[in-house]
Write a protein that holds these residues in place. Structure first.
Motif, PDB file in Angstrom:
ATOM      1  N   PHE A  17       0.947  -1.273  -0.013  1.00 16.99           N
ATOM      2  CA  PHE A  17      -0.144  -0.149  -0.230  1.00 16.99           C
ATOM      3  C   PHE A  17       0.860   1.105   0.045  1.00 16.99           C
ATOM      4  CE2 PHE A  17      -3.332  -2.975   1.238  1.00 16.99           C
ATOM      5  CZ  PHE A  17      -4.231  -2.629   0.403  1.00 16.99           C
ATOM      6  N   GLN A  18       2.139   1.116   0.364  1.00 16.75           N
ATOM      7  CA  GLN A  18       2.945   2.354   0.480  1.00 16.75           C
ATOM      8  C   GLN A  18       3.328   2.477  -1.079  1.00 16.75           C
ATOM      9  OE1 GLN A  18       6.001   2.560   3.433  1.00 16.75           O
ATOM     10  NE2 GLN A  18       7.407   3.667   2.244  1.00 16.75           N
ATOM     11  N   HIS A  23       2.824   5.947  -3.089  1.00 14.22           N
ATOM     12  CA  HIS A  23       3.947   6.371  -4.037  1.00 14.22           C
ATOM     13  C   HIS A  23       3.294   6.615  -5.596  1.00 14.22           C
ATOM     14  CE1 HIS A  23       8.407   5.382  -5.685  1.00 14.22           C
ATOM     15  NE2 HIS A  23       7.833   6.565  -6.236  1.00 14.22           N
ATOM     16  N   ARG A  24       2.997   5.274  -6.141  1.00 16.98           N
ATOM     17  CA  ARG A  24       2.240   5.363  -7.555  1.00 16.98           C
ATOM     18  C   ARG A  24       1.215   6.212  -7.520  1.00 16.98           C
ATOM     19  NH1 ARG A  24       5.267  -0.272  -9.394  1.00 16.98           N
ATOM     20  NH2 ARG A  24       6.336  -0.739  -7.523  1.00 16.98           N
ATOM     21  N   TYR A  25       0.294   6.178  -6.856  1.00 16.98           N
ATOM     22  CA  TYR A  25      -0.977   6.953  -6.930  1.00 16.98           C
ATOM     23  C   TYR A  25      -0.949   8.174  -6.380  1.00 16.98           C
ATOM     24  CZ  TYR A  25      -5.956   8.133  -6.457  1.00 16.98           C
ATOM     25  OH  TYR A  25      -6.806   8.952  -6.721  1.00 16.98           O
ATOM     26  N   ALA A  26      -0.445   8.500  -5.075  1.00 13.77           N
ATOM     27  CA  ALA A  26      -0.371   9.783  -4.413  1.00 13.77           C
ATOM     28  C   ALA A  26       0.660  10.843  -5.232  1.00 13.77           C
ATOM     29  CB  ALA A  26      -0.445   9.785  -2.979  1.00 13.77           C
ATOM     30  N   ALA A  27       1.753  10.304  -5.363  1.00 13.98           N
ATOM     31  CA  ALA A  27       2.801  10.884  -5.723  1.00 13.98           C
ATOM     32  C   ALA A  27       2.850  11.174  -7.176  1.00 13.98           C
ATOM     33  CB  ALA A  27       4.206  10.321  -4.890  1.00 13.98           C
ATOM     34  N   ALA A  56      -1.153  10.135   2.587  1.00 11.81           N
ATOM     35  CA  ALA A  56      -1.063  10.169   1.243  1.00 11.81           C
ATOM     36  C   ALA A  56      -0.612  11.444   1.086  1.00 11.81           C
ATOM     37  CB  ALA A  56      -2.274   9.750   0.572  1.00 11.81           C
ATOM     38  N   TYR A  57      -1.300  12.410   1.669  1.00  8.53           N
ATOM     39  CA  TYR A  57      -0.893  13.835   1.328  1.00  8.53           C
ATOM     40  C   TYR A  57       0.594  14.261   1.653  1.00  8.53           C
ATOM     41  CZ  TYR A  57      -1.280  19.069   1.284  1.00  8.53           C
ATOM     42  OH  TYR A  57      -1.279  20.229   1.331  1.00  8.53           O
ATOM     43  N   VAL A 114      -2.850  15.989  -5.124  1.00  7.15           N
ATOM     44  CA  VAL A 114      -2.338  14.924  -4.062  1.00  7.15           C
ATOM     45  C   VAL A 114      -3.746  14.632  -3.284  1.00  7.15           C
ATOM     46  CG1 VAL A 114      -1.079  14.422  -2.449  1.00  7.15           C
ATOM     47  CG2 VAL A 114       0.037  15.904  -4.010  1.00  7.15           C
ATOM     48  N   PRO A 115      -4.079  13.218  -3.217  1.00 10.76           N
ATOM     49  CA  PRO A 115      -5.219  12.979  -2.563  1.00 10.76           C
ATOM     50  C   PRO A 115      -4.936  13.184  -0.838  1.00 10.76           C
ATOM     51  CG  PRO A 115      -4.161  10.875  -3.044  1.00 10.76           C
ATOM     52  CD  PRO A 115      -3.201  12.112  -3.716  1.00 10.76           C
ATOM     53  N   GLN A 116      -6.145  13.585  -0.530  1.00  7.90           N
ATOM     54  CA  GLN A 116      -6.285  13.803   1.066  1.00  7.90           C
ATOM     55  C   GLN A 116      -7.546  13.535   1.497  1.00  7.90           C
ATOM     56  OE1 GLN A 116      -5.576  18.201   1.939  1.00  7.90           O
ATOM     57  NE2 GLN A 116      -4.696  17.797   3.782  1.00  7.90           N
ATOM     58  N   TRP A 117      -7.439  13.198   2.878  1.00  6.20           N
ATOM     59  CA  TRP A 117      -8.807  12.921   3.612  1.00  6.20           C
ATOM     60  C   TRP A 117      -8.366  13.212   4.893  1.00  6.20           C
ATOM     61  CZ3 TRP A 117     -11.365   7.268   4.060  1.00  6.20           C
ATOM     62  CH2 TRP A 117     -12.702   7.386   4.594  1.00  6.20           C
ATOM     63  N   LYS A 118      -8.789  14.653   5.124  1.00  7.55           N
ATOM     64  CA  LYS A 118      -8.331  15.414   6.581  1.00  7.55           C
ATOM     65  C   LYS A 118      -8.931  14.586   7.667  1.00  7.55           C
ATOM     66  CE  LYS A 118      -7.426  19.939   4.595  1.00  7.55           C
ATOM     67  NZ  LYS A 118      -7.833  21.304   4.587  1.00  7.55           N
ATOM     68  N   GLY A 119     -10.066  14.259   7.635  1.00  8.08           N
ATOM     69  CA  GLY A 119     -10.460  13.760   8.850  1.00  8.08           C
ATOM     70  C   GLY A 119     -10.064  12.445   9.323  1.00  8.08           C
ATOM     71  N   PHE A 120      -9.910  11.589   8.113  1.00  3.05           N
ATOM     72  CA  PHE A 120      -9.365  10.171   8.414  1.00  3.05           C
ATOM     73  C   PHE A 120      -7.964  10.410   8.851  1.00  3.05           C
ATOM     74  CE2 PHE A 120      -7.444   6.210   7.011  1.00  3.05           C
ATOM     75  CZ  PHE A 120      -8.222   5.398   7.821  1.00  3.05           C
ATOM     76  N   ASP A 121      -7.288  10.977   8.282  1.00  2.00           N
ATOM     77  CA  ASP A 121      -5.907  11.089   8.490  1.00  2.00           C
ATOM     78  C   ASP A 121      -5.595  11.719   9.853  1.00  2.00           C
ATOM     79  OD1 ASP A 121      -4.422  10.369   6.306  1.00  2.00           O
ATOM     80  OD2 ASP A 121      -4.234  12.226   5.160  1.00  2.00           O
ATOM     81  N   LEU A 122      -6.523  12.565  10.472  1.00  2.00           N
ATOM     82  CA  LEU A 122      -6.449  13.268  11.843  1.00  2.00           C
ATOM     83  C   LEU A 122      -6.495  12.266  12.585  1.00  2.00           C
ATOM     84  CD1 LEU A 122      -6.083  15.921  13.222  1.00  2.00           C
ATOM     85  CD2 LEU A 122      -8.656  15.907  13.275  1.00  2.00           C
TER      86      LEU A 122
END
Length: 245
Positions: A17-18, A23-27, A56-57, A114-122
């Motif tokens: 998943f990294q 890497h390949r999706y987010a970056a 991912a962000y 760049v994908p970001q899901w602020k609530g989940f990442d928090l």
């Protein structure tokens, strides 16, 4: 034996998943996926990375910076400018946290899409989440350890993502071979990358950053790319034409 299997699942699951998502999706965005699939992958990344979860962000932006500034003083992680691997990883951690908390200004070219899901990442990056995973791993070891040496594997489960990062970002710029002469120190760690699922073809990747396949020679089998091809064929993701090689 169960402990070894558990650690192997965490190693290769977290690594996949990294490589696939961060890497390949987010970056590099070599493929697309639906918003639903993206959210599912966020959760799966958290499950397999556990206490060493990376957003991912933060990862995507920092990796783009690495490609733009490879082996210069602006590189977030470079053996050429850090005294040792611990100093490099500490600097990397600081930059990663500064990006996620928006303590530093980032050039817009590094943040685009760049994908970001602020609530989940928090939640996933919180101390509570990390301690919860650590407690779960310790309990698993308590119930299933059959020999004293298996306890030595416990710290590895806590630090999977940093260990993966050290292997590529430190050793992948010092040891190995190069298919391409470049203005950086990137190397391919293995001729068949059984350990890092294709991430070890670091020299190839720096040469062809937009390619989904990190392998170039016939023996350089990129296991993550094979899984990506399967996911593309089954419609879960869509490889971009420029990324297919």
């Amino acid at each position: 034996m169960l402990i070894v299997i558990f650690v192997a699942v965490l190693w290769y699951g977290g690594l996949f998943f990294q490589s696939f998502f961060l890497h390949r999706y987010a970056a590099h965005q070599v493929f697309t996926m639906s918003k639903t699939m993206e959210r599912i992958t966020f959760v799966l990344t958290w499950i397999f990375q556990g206490p060493s979860y990376l957003s991912a962000y933060g990862y995507g932006i920092m990796h783009r910076m690495h490609h733009a500034y490879t082996d210069t003083e602006k590189d977030p992680h470079s053996p050429s400018h850090d005294a040792n691997l611990f100093a490099m990883m500490w600097k990397t951690k600081t930059i990663y946290q500064d990006i996620n908390t928006q303590r530093i200004e980032i050039d817009q070219r590094f943040t685009k899409n760049v994908p970001q899901w602020k609530g989940f990442d928090l939640f996933a990056s919180s101390r509570f989440s990390r301690l919860l995973w650590i407690a779960a791993y310790i309990l698993f070891f308590v119930f299933f350890v059959t020999s004293w040496w298996q306890w030595l594997l416990l710290p590895v489960t806590f630090l999977m993502a940093p260990i993966h990062g050290v292997i590529i970002n430190w050793f992948g710029h010092i040891y190995g071979y190069a298919n391409y002469t470049m203005k950086n120190t990137s190397k391919n760690l293995f001729r068949f990358d059984f350990l890092m699922m294709g991430e070890g073809y670091h020299n190839n990747h720096h040469k062809h950053a937009s390619s989904a396949n990190f392998g170039v020679k016939w023996y350089e089998i990129d296991i993550t790319y094979l899984i990506i091809k399967l996911l593309d064929a089954t419609g879960f993701i869509r490889l971009k034409p420029i990324a297919i090689k």
